[in-house]
Design an enzyme around this catalytic site. Structure first.
Site, PDB file in Angstrom:
ATOM      1  N   SER A  97     -46.775  10.640  13.821  1.00 27.33           N
ATOM      2  CA  SER A  97     -46.346  11.202  15.102  1.00 27.33           C
ATOM      3  C   SER A  97     -44.828  11.038  15.249  1.00 27.33           C
ATOM      4  O   SER A  97     -44.075  11.552  14.425  1.00 27.33           O
ATOM      5  CB  SER A  97     -47.128  10.529  16.240  1.00 27.33           C
ATOM      6  OG  SER A  97     -47.007  11.252  17.436  1.00 27.33           O
ATOM      7  N   HIS A 231     -55.733  12.766  17.042  1.00 27.89           N
ATOM      8  CA  HIS A 231     -54.386  12.275  16.761  1.00 27.89           C
ATOM      9  C   HIS A 231     -54.412  10.997  15.927  1.00 27.89           C
ATOM     10  O   HIS A 231     -53.551  10.794  15.073  1.00 27.89           O
ATOM     11  CB  HIS A 231     -53.654  12.030  18.081  1.00 27.89           C
ATOM     12  CG  HIS A 231     -52.178  11.879  17.933  1.00 27.89           C
ATOM     13  ND1 HIS A 231     -51.358  12.883  17.455  1.00 27.89           N
ATOM     14  CD2 HIS A 231     -51.347  10.833  18.199  1.00 27.89           C
ATOM     15  CE1 HIS A 231     -50.105  12.467  17.437  1.00 27.89           C
ATOM     16  NE2 HIS A 231     -50.070  11.222  17.871  1.00 27.89           N
TER      17      HIS A 231
END
Length: 256
Positions: A97, A231
């Site tokens: 990320s 995620h």
């Protein structure tokens, strides 16, 4: 630290958390955490990556650096990291990320400074640097609303933390700082990297076309691996094992 070998010694930079093996492990694997993330989550993988010397990147404002003011812009973060930390070679960078962008920009900064950089880059759960990262800004939300976002999108904080107001007041500033770095990041066009670039993502997270665009940021080989999950796909044991196999393959290639 879960994978401590006899005779291992610490290295000086506050940015680097890990241990240097005295037997000269030939490849180093550096983990760049996600927004609000701790390098400890990734360092715990060391026992499953025995052929690599594992290091975590620890930014100001967290862990042993909790008393330091967190950084809120990518340029100053990368400048301080490159000035402070010496990266061993050969090396592999892994970033998840926000950490994907940080790893990428660190590799560029090392190259610009004429310093040794990574032999390969693995980026996870992040659109390519020149693509829109979507979602409304959260960095200026009140703590209560920001905490709700953290719990919804990022796996949440342990209940004992959310019940401790003093602890929340310590950690919320670095979450907010990381979101600020991510949301204000602007890609400055430049020459692609010249090292293999491997992209990983969950099939319920970033659209594939935003991940595949990373291929344009290297003149070397690139790959795209899509795993089941969101995620934090790697918190599922099966996908964690698949990611570790990829990291092992990449570090093996860097060793040769």
């Amino acid at each position: 630290m879960t994978d401590v070998r006899p005779g291992a010694r610490r290295v000086g930079s506050p940015w680097l958390i890990g241990r240097k093996w005295p037997d000269g492990t030939p490849v180093r694997l550096y983990f760049f955490p996600h927004s609000g993330g701790s390098p400890g989550e990734y360092i715990r993988w060391a026992g499953q990556l025995p052929e690599a010397e594992v290091w975590g990147i620890q930014a100001p404002g967290r862990g042993s650096r909790i008393a330091e003011a967190p950084l809120t812009a990518m340029p100053e973060l990368v400048e301080d990291l490159v000035r402070s930390a010496e990266f061993g070679t050969p090396a592999v960078f892994f970033g998840h990320s926000l950490g994907a962008l940080t790893a990428f920009e660190t590799a560029r900064a090392l190259r610009a400074a004429g310093l040794p950089g990574p032999s390969a880059l693995v980026v996870s759960a992040c659109p390519a640097p020149d693509r829109k990262r979507g979602r409304a800004s959260v960095r200026d939300l009140p703590d209560s609303e920001l905490l709700e976002i953290i719990n919804q999108r990022y796996g949440g904080l342990p209940p004992e933390v959310t019940r401790d107001q003093a602890l929340l007041e310590l950690i919320m500033p670095y979450y907010r700082a990381d979101f600020t770095v991510y949301e204000t990041y602007q890609y400055a066009p430049g020459e692609p990297l010249g090292v293999p670039l491997h992209v990983v993502g969950g099939d319920q997270d970033i659209p594939t076309e935003l991940l595949s665009a990373w291929a344009g940021f290297t003149t070397s080989d690139s790959s795209l691996t899509i795993l089941p999950g969101g995620h934090f796909y790697f918190r599922d044991p099966a996908q964690h094992a698949r990611l570790l196999r990829l990291l092992t393959d990449v570090t093996d290639a860097a060793r040769r």
